[in-house]
Design a protein around this motif. Structure first.
Motif, mmCIF file in Angstrom:
data_model
loop_
_atom_site.group_PDB
_atom_site.id
_atom_site.type_symbol
_atom_site.label_atom_id
_atom_site.label_comp_id
_atom_site.label_asym_id
_atom_site.label_seq_id
_atom_site.Cartn_x
_atom_site.Cartn_y
_atom_site.Cartn_z
ATOM 1 N N VAL A 20 37.913 44.185 60.211
ATOM 2 C CA VAL A 20 37.456 44.819 58.826
ATOM 3 C C VAL A 20 38.439 46.055 58.833
ATOM 4 C CG1 VAL A 20 35.768 45.691 57.283
ATOM 5 C CG2 VAL A 20 35.039 44.042 58.290
ATOM 6 N N ASN A 21 39.077 45.553 57.049
ATOM 7 C CA ASN A 21 39.943 46.946 57.046
ATOM 8 C C ASN A 21 39.679 47.836 55.783
ATOM 9 O OD1 ASN A 21 42.412 45.891 59.488
ATOM 10 N ND2 ASN A 21 41.553 44.554 58.189
ATOM 11 N N PHE A 22 39.567 48.853 55.840
ATOM 12 C CA PHE A 22 39.592 49.454 54.894
ATOM 13 C C PHE A 22 40.800 50.421 53.671
ATOM 14 C CE2 PHE A 22 36.008 49.619 57.024
ATOM 15 C CZ PHE A 22 34.952 49.390 56.032
ATOM 16 N N LEU A 23 40.656 49.952 52.403
ATOM 17 C CA LEU A 23 41.431 50.258 51.884
ATOM 18 C C LEU A 23 41.491 52.024 51.339
ATOM 19 C CD1 LEU A 23 41.333 47.329 49.445
ATOM 20 C CD2 LEU A 23 43.140 47.649 50.729
ATOM 21 N N MET A 64 34.246 53.100 39.172
ATOM 22 C CA MET A 64 35.012 52.108 40.027
ATOM 23 C C MET A 64 36.122 51.104 39.198
ATOM 24 S SD MET A 64 35.293 50.633 43.978
ATOM 25 C CE MET A 64 35.519 52.046 44.933
ATOM 26 N N THR A 65 37.203 50.915 39.284
ATOM 27 C CA THR A 65 37.877 50.214 38.743
ATOM 28 C C THR A 65 38.392 49.160 39.717
ATOM 29 O OG1 THR A 65 40.351 51.448 39.210
ATOM 30 C CG2 THR A 65 39.395 52.026 37.183
ATOM 31 N N ASP A 66 39.087 48.048 39.190
ATOM 32 C CA ASP A 66 39.307 46.492 39.712
ATOM 33 C C ASP A 66 40.589 47.066 40.410
ATOM 34 O OD1 ASP A 66 36.443 45.436 39.682
ATOM 35 O OD2 ASP A 66 37.319 44.688 37.266
ATOM 36 N N LEU A 67 40.545 46.205 41.958
ATOM 37 C CA LEU A 67 41.617 46.216 42.213
ATOM 38 C C LEU A 67 42.489 45.062 42.481
ATOM 39 C CD1 LEU A 67 40.731 47.526 45.954
ATOM 40 C CD2 LEU A 67 42.350 49.065 43.951
ATOM 41 N N TYR A 68 44.072 45.476 42.380
ATOM 42 C CA TYR A 68 44.829 43.572 41.977
ATOM 43 C C TYR A 68 45.594 44.406 43.166
ATOM 44 C CZ TYR A 68 42.513 43.643 36.822
ATOM 45 O OH TYR A 68 41.081 43.664 36.349
ATOM 46 N N ILE A 69 45.337 42.957 44.379
ATOM 47 C CA ILE A 69 46.480 42.878 45.011
ATOM 48 C C ILE A 69 46.253 42.002 45.568
ATOM 49 C CG2 ILE A 69 46.402 43.953 47.596
ATOM 50 C CD1 ILE A 69 44.754 46.264 46.893
ATOM 51 N N LEU A 106 39.056 39.857 50.133
ATOM 52 C CA LEU A 106 38.808 41.183 49.881
ATOM 53 C C LEU A 106 37.370 42.237 48.835
ATOM 54 C CD1 LEU A 106 40.404 43.760 49.062
ATOM 55 C CD2 LEU A 106 41.616 42.501 46.817
ATOM 56 N N CYS A 107 36.920 42.936 49.282
ATOM 57 C CA CYS A 107 35.986 43.435 48.862
ATOM 58 C C CYS A 107 35.932 44.274 47.437
ATOM 59 C CB CYS A 107 34.772 43.129 49.844
ATOM 60 S SG CYS A 107 34.514 41.945 51.060
ATOM 61 N N ASN A 108 36.386 44.083 46.663
ATOM 62 C CA ASN A 108 36.634 44.901 45.834
ATOM 63 C C ASN A 108 35.187 46.270 45.552
ATOM 64 O OD1 ASN A 108 39.109 44.489 45.046
ATOM 65 N ND2 ASN A 108 37.802 43.468 43.222
ATOM 66 N N GLU A 109 34.213 46.063 45.447
ATOM 67 C CA GLU A 109 33.068 47.120 45.015
ATOM 68 C C GLU A 109 33.394 47.747 46.468
ATOM 69 O OE1 GLU A 109 32.138 43.484 45.842
ATOM 70 O OE2 GLU A 109 32.534 43.114 43.308
ATOM 71 N N GLU A 110 33.516 47.548 47.888
ATOM 72 C CA GLU A 110 33.267 48.239 48.906
ATOM 73 C C GLU A 110 34.685 49.058 49.957
ATOM 74 O OE1 GLU A 110 31.471 45.783 51.945
ATOM 75 O OE2 GLU A 110 29.500 45.838 50.303
ATOM 76 N N ASN A 111 35.977 48.540 48.911
ATOM 77 C CA ASN A 111 36.976 48.926 49.264
ATOM 78 C C ASN A 111 38.002 47.996 50.410
ATOM 79 O OD1 ASN A 111 37.721 49.247 46.478
ATOM 80 N ND2 ASN A 111 37.918 51.769 46.716
ATOM 81 N N ARG A 112 37.593 47.614 51.192
ATOM 82 C CA ARG A 112 37.686 45.999 51.639
ATOM 83 C C ARG A 112 37.897 45.379 51.981
ATOM 84 N NH1 ARG A 112 31.986 46.542 54.971
ATOM 85 N NH2 ARG A 112 31.195 44.545 53.764
ATOM 86 N N PHE A 113 39.121 44.858 53.265
ATOM 87 C CA PHE A 113 38.979 43.235 53.176
ATOM 88 C C PHE A 113 38.600 42.896 54.881
ATOM 89 C CE2 PHE A 113 43.372 45.151 53.703
ATOM 90 C CZ PHE A 113 43.756 44.647 55.090
ATOM 91 N N ILE A 114 38.301 41.318 55.003
ATOM 92 C CA ILE A 114 38.032 41.401 55.925
ATOM 93 C C ILE A 114 39.005 39.676 56.550
ATOM 94 C CG2 ILE A 114 36.216 39.696 57.111
ATOM 95 C CD1 ILE A 114 34.454 41.096 55.019
#
Length: 65
Positions: free
Chosen positions: A61-64, A1-6, A43-51
């Motif tokens: 809890v929102n999923f990207l 998985m690639t890192d998210l840059y947001i 932002l939780c990069n490993e799980e593609n979500r942010f709290i």
């Protein structure tokens, strides 16, 4: 998985805006759902979500995608 840059922006308007750091003038997503201002975003990069947590102690809890 690639890192998210947001980039994330929160404010008194209760709206979360997510930005691509290379195109900072237009949000890639707008997330609504809190009834009071948001004071915390994680932002939780490993799980593609942010709290998010708002002033009334609501946790979302929102999923990207």
């Amino acid at each position: 998985m690639t890192d998210l840059y947001i980039l994330q922006k929160k404010g008194l308007d209760r709206i979360i805006r997510l930005f691509n750091p290379y195109v900072p003038n237009k949000p890639i997503a707008i997330v609504k759902g809190h009834l009071t201002p948001i004071f915390f975003i994680n932002l939780c990069n490993e799980e593609n979500r942010f709290i998010t947590i708002s002033c009334d102690k609501t946790i979302n809890v929102n999923f990207l995608k």
